[in-house]
Design an enzyme around this catalytic site. Structure first.
Site, PDB file in Angstrom:
ATOM      1  N   ASP A 154     -15.190  -6.142  10.562  1.00 23.43           N
ATOM      2  CA  ASP A 154     -16.202  -5.293  11.215  1.00 23.43           C
ATOM      3  C   ASP A 154     -17.405  -5.108  10.286  1.00 23.43           C
ATOM      4  O   ASP A 154     -18.573  -5.350  10.674  1.00 23.43           O
ATOM      5  CB  ASP A 154     -15.545  -3.948  11.540  1.00 23.43           C
ATOM      6  N   GLY A 179      -5.165  -6.574   9.610  1.00 24.77           N
ATOM      7  CA  GLY A 179      -5.657  -6.120   8.307  1.00 24.77           C
ATOM      8  C   GLY A 179      -5.315  -4.653   8.123  1.00 24.77           C
ATOM      9  O   GLY A 179      -4.150  -4.267   8.071  1.00 24.77           O
TER      10      GLY A 179
HETATM   11  N1  AR6 Z   1     -13.782 -13.613   8.636  1.00 23.44           N
HETATM   12  C1  AR6 Z   1     -12.567 -13.828   9.174  1.00 23.44           C
HETATM   13  N2  AR6 Z   1     -11.521 -12.999   9.026  1.00 23.44           N
HETATM   14  C2  AR6 Z   1     -11.731 -11.874   8.276  1.00 23.44           C
HETATM   15  C3  AR6 Z   1     -12.982 -11.567   7.680  1.00 23.44           C
HETATM   16  C4  AR6 Z   1     -14.048 -12.495   7.898  1.00 23.44           C
HETATM   17  N3  AR6 Z   1     -15.266 -12.293   7.387  1.00 23.44           N
HETATM   18  N4  AR6 Z   1     -12.854 -10.380   7.023  1.00 23.44           N
HETATM   19  C5  AR6 Z   1     -11.571  -9.968   7.184  1.00 23.44           C
HETATM   20  N5  AR6 Z   1     -10.885 -10.878   7.935  1.00 23.44           N
HETATM   21  P1  AR6 Z   1      -9.436  -5.988   9.588  1.00 23.44           P
HETATM   22  P2  AR6 Z   1      -8.035  -4.611  11.784  1.00 23.44           P
HETATM   23  C6  AR6 Z   1      -9.485 -10.836   8.401  1.00 23.44           C
HETATM   24  O1  AR6 Z   1      -8.900  -5.010   8.601  1.00 23.44           O
HETATM   25  O2  AR6 Z   1      -6.721  -4.759  11.110  1.00 23.44           O
HETATM   26  C7  AR6 Z   1     -12.225  -2.004  10.161  1.00 23.44           C
HETATM   27  O3  AR6 Z   1     -12.573  -1.039   9.212  1.00 23.44           O
HETATM   28  C8  AR6 Z   1      -8.483 -10.064   7.587  1.00 23.44           C
HETATM   29  O4  AR6 Z   1      -7.942 -10.888   6.571  1.00 23.44           O
HETATM   30  O5  AR6 Z   1     -10.864  -6.371   9.482  1.00 23.44           O
HETATM   31  O6  AR6 Z   1      -8.134  -4.881  13.256  1.00 23.44           O
HETATM   32  C9  AR6 Z   1     -12.569  -1.580  11.573  1.00 23.44           C
HETATM   33  O7  AR6 Z   1     -13.722  -0.791  11.634  1.00 23.44           O
HETATM   34  C10 AR6 Z   1      -7.438  -9.687   8.622  1.00 23.44           C
HETATM   35  O8  AR6 Z   1      -6.460 -10.709   8.759  1.00 23.44           O
HETATM   36  O9  AR6 Z   1      -9.214  -5.467  11.120  1.00 23.44           O
HETATM   37  C11 AR6 Z   1     -11.347  -0.812  11.987  1.00 23.44           C
HETATM   38  O10 AR6 Z   1     -11.413   0.529  11.562  1.00 23.44           O
HETATM   39  C12 AR6 Z   1      -8.225  -9.631   9.930  1.00 23.44           C
HETATM   40  O11 AR6 Z   1      -9.517 -10.157   9.644  1.00 23.44           O
HETATM   41  C13 AR6 Z   1     -10.234  -1.522  11.286  1.00 23.44           C
HETATM   42  O12 AR6 Z   1     -10.807  -2.167  10.149  1.00 23.44           O
HETATM   43  C14 AR6 Z   1      -8.373  -8.244  10.509  1.00 23.44           C
HETATM   44  O13 AR6 Z   1      -8.524  -7.284   9.462  1.00 23.44           O
HETATM   45  C15 AR6 Z   1      -9.605  -2.584  12.149  1.00 23.44           C
HETATM   46  O14 AR6 Z   1      -8.481  -3.121  11.506  1.00 23.44           O
END
Ligand code: AR6
Length: 186
Positions: free
Chosen positions: A42, A133
């Site tokens: 995000d 994540g």
């Molecule tokens: N490109 C691809 N994948 C990514 C990237 C990127 N640039 N950055 C992270 N990931 P998360 P969630 C992967 O935590 O669990 C936020 O604060 C990462 O390795 O981003 O749905 C929002 O505002 C992981 O496998 O999302 C919400 O509050 C995946 O993306 C909360 O986090 C998702 O990790 C959402 O949590």
């Protein structure tokens, strides 16, 4: 964008990288209900796409979703400075042990994102691994749920041509393939 594995006649491409760099019609954001940004993917999307995305998110909040976007739902904004024309924001479930409808809500997030994408005429779309994540959804279990959604989705003709599943690390992509093979490779 090279895939490390494709499924369903190349409609699904498993790949690695930073989703903010993808040249697709739409990328999906693993947002939270506030739609006002956060960390993880995000944060990366808002940083790369610039303030136009947040501006539209604020408008959506004040008009359509004053209480926030419910878990499993999806809305679209501009892609701002991204190569992708659209960002589709969805909210995955926070993992609470598995008995709080987390499986269904994760599948809703993917399915509703695809529906919003279709309505925009999107042909190519990239998803991050939603909820795996900060939200703590087990990666192996998420892989199975995502595979089920896509298998079902592409069982009828679709205007979306390619769904990229983008993993940050090769290990995450390998884990997805290990879990999803038995569902998608038939
Ligand atoms: N490109 C691809 N994948 C990514 C990237 C990127 N640039 N950055 C992270 N990931 P998360 P969630 C992967 O935590 O669990 C936020 O604060 C990462 O390795 O981003 O749905 C929002 O505002 C992981 O496998 O999302 C919400 O509050 C995946 O993306 C909360 O986090 C998702 O990790 C959402 O949590």
């Amino acid at each position: 964008m090279q895939g490390i594995k494709t499924y369903l006649n190349r409609a699904v491409v498993v790949t690695t990288g930073d989703i903010t760099t993808f040249e697709v019609d739409a990328i999906v954001n693993a947002a939270n209900s506030s739609l006002l940004g956060g960390g993880g993917v995000d944060g990366a999307i808002h940083l790369a796409g610039g303030p136009a995305i947040l501006e539209e998110c604020r408008k959506i909040r004040s008009t359509q979703y004053p209480e926030g976007l419910p878990t499993g739902q999806a809305v679209a904004t501009t892609g701002g400075r991204l190569k992708a024309k659209h960002v589709i924001h969805t909210v995955g479930p926070v993992w609470q042990g598995g008995s709080k409808s987390e499986d269904r809500l994760l599948q809703d997030a993917y399915r509703n994102s695809l529906t919003v994408a279709e309505s925009l005429g999107v042909k190519t779309i990239a998803f991050p691994a939603i909820s795996t994540g900060v939200y703590g959804f087990p990666r192996d279990r998420a892989a199975k749920r995502v595979a089920e959604v896509l298998k079902q989705y592409f069982s009828t003709p679709r205007t979306i041509q390619t769904v990229y599943l983008v993993f940050f690390s090769p290990q995450d992509a390998e884990l997805f393939i290990r879990e999803a093979d038995s569902i998608l490779d038939q």
